[in-house]
Design a protein around this motif. Structure first.
Motif, short mmCIF file in Angstrom:
data_model
loop_
_atom_site.label_atom_id
_atom_site.label_comp_id
_atom_site.label_asym_id
_atom_site.label_seq_id
_atom_site.Cartn_x
_atom_site.Cartn_y
_atom_site.Cartn_z
N LEU A 101 0.85 -1.20 0.00
CA LEU A 101 0.00 0.00 0.00
C LEU A 101 0.88 1.24 0.00
O LEU A 101 2.05 1.20 0.38
N SER A 102 0.29 2.34 -0.43
CA SER A 102 0.98 3.62 -0.41
C SER A 102 0.47 4.43 0.76
O SER A 102 -0.73 4.43 1.07
N MET A 103 1.39 5.13 1.42
CA MET A 103 0.99 5.95 2.56
C MET A 103 0.54 7.34 2.13
O MET A 103 -0.45 7.87 2.63
N LEU A 104 1.24 7.94 1.16
CA LEU A 104 1.01 9.35 0.85
C LEU A 104 0.78 9.67 -0.62
O LEU A 104 0.08 10.62 -0.96
N HIS A 105 1.42 8.92 -1.52
CA HIS A 105 1.42 9.28 -2.95
C HIS A 105 2.02 10.65 -3.19
O HIS A 105 1.64 11.36 -4.13
N GLY A 106 2.90 11.09 -2.33
CA GLY A 106 3.54 12.39 -2.53
C GLY A 106 2.68 13.58 -2.17
O GLY A 106 3.08 14.73 -2.40
N ALA A 107 1.49 13.34 -1.60
CA ALA A 107 0.57 14.45 -1.27
C ALA A 107 0.99 15.15 0.01
O ALA A 107 1.63 14.58 0.88
N ARG A 108 0.60 16.41 0.13
CA ARG A 108 0.86 17.17 1.36
C ARG A 108 -0.18 16.78 2.41
O ARG A 108 -1.31 16.42 2.09
N TYR A 109 0.22 16.87 3.67
CA TYR A 109 -0.69 16.50 4.75
C TYR A 109 -0.39 17.37 5.97
O TYR A 109 0.69 17.95 6.09
N ASP A 110 -1.38 17.46 6.87
CA ASP A 110 -1.20 18.28 8.07
C ASP A 110 -1.16 17.40 9.32
O ASP A 110 -1.20 16.16 9.22
N ALA A 111 -1.10 18.02 10.49
CA ALA A 111 -0.98 17.27 11.74
C ALA A 111 -2.18 16.37 12.00
O ALA A 111 -2.04 15.25 12.50
N ASP A 112 -3.38 16.84 11.64
CA ASP A 112 -4.57 16.02 11.82
C ASP A 112 -4.52 14.80 10.92
O ASP A 112 -4.89 13.68 11.33
#
Length: 275
Positions: A101-112
């Motif tokens: 599985l992929s965790m992020l795909h390179g996307a931005r994410y915040d603390a939540d």
């Protein structure tokens, strides 16, 4: 009698709980293709040996194992955190015998997002035997999830001077960020003799200048059968079971699957190459 009853109850709880899942985060000082080949073949070797294996692509730049296996367009763990899909929709079964599985795909994410991802990741870990994380350090030397920093960490390195320097730099950055702790070293594209030289030199330098203990996880030789198997979309242990790389990966799988293997996130036993 009271102490005996307590010990007996504690022992029963441990038996019912079963073995604790293993989380191993892999960092690399080698090209992306070399790291991807290593993860696919080690994961396949562990699966062939009967382990329940999950590969997690935690690359923030989108160049990890998910891209190699062609699932980089599928929903990620971040999608689950944002309630865009269910947890079982992000796990894909690779033909080599493991889940991925992929965790992020390179996307931005915040603390939540990170907090929710951590909860989903904990659920995945409880369902797996060995979780292999294709990791990389962010620019601020952090990981997407704190559990990755607390896991066993293995650094892949080759025999080139640039790779050895980069691997040592990775270990130094990690030590400065997370404090002194042991690390595993896996040498690829190297004979056992070459790998031992690389490991010995790195272990000496890390001990002398960083007060860090390294553990040898073994080595994998350069082998054309790895490239042939990749072109076939198969693991080398499946396509060419007698190849030198297959022998090496089966040996690695046996060591990673051992319950008594040194836990690199906690203690630092020293295992010799080729043992």
């Amino acid at each position: 009698m009271a102490n005996f009853d307590f010990d007996q109850a504690e022992g029963l709880r441990r038996m019912l709980a079963g073995p604790k899942p293993r989380i191993v985060t892999f960092l690399s000082a080698t090209p992306h293709d070399d790291k991807g080949a290593m993860l696919v073949n080690l994961g396949a070797s562990l699966a062939h040996a009967g382990s329940d294996v999950l590969l997690v692509d935690a690359s923030e730049r989108g160049q990890g194992i998910a891209r190699r296996l062609g699932i980089d367009g599928a929903p990620s763990l971040l999608s689950v955190a944002r309630q865009e899909c269910a947890l079982n929709q992000v796990i894909h079964q690779a033909p080599q015998g493991f889940g991925v599985l992929s965790m992020l795909h390179g996307a931005r994410y915040d603390a939540d997002d990170a907090r929710r991802m951590a909860k989903s990741f904990d659920m995945l870990v409880k369902q797996s035997g060995i979780v292999m994380v294709d990791g990389e350090l962010a620019d601020d030397d952090s990981f997407p999830l704190p559990v990755m920093a607390a896991s066993e960490i293995v650094v892949q390195v080759s025999t080139s001077a640039a790779s050895i320097t980069n691997a040592y730099t990775l270990i130094k950055r990690l030590s400065q960020q997370y404090g002194r702790r042991p690390f595993g070293i896996l040498v690829t594209n190297a004979s056992e003799t070459e790998a031992k030289v690389v490991y010995d030199n790195m272990a000496t330098a890390a001990s002398r200048y960083l007060a860090v203990q390294l553990t040898s996880m073994g080595s994998v030789p350069a082998d054309e059968h790895l490239h042939r198997a990749a072109r076939l979309g198969r693991s080398v242990v499946d396509a060419f079971p007698l190849a030198g790389a297959s022998v090496a990966f089966r040996r690695l799988a046996g060591r990673f699957a051992l319950p008594g293997m040194p836990q690199l996130g906690r203690t630092g036993g020293n295992t010799q190459l080729g043992a």
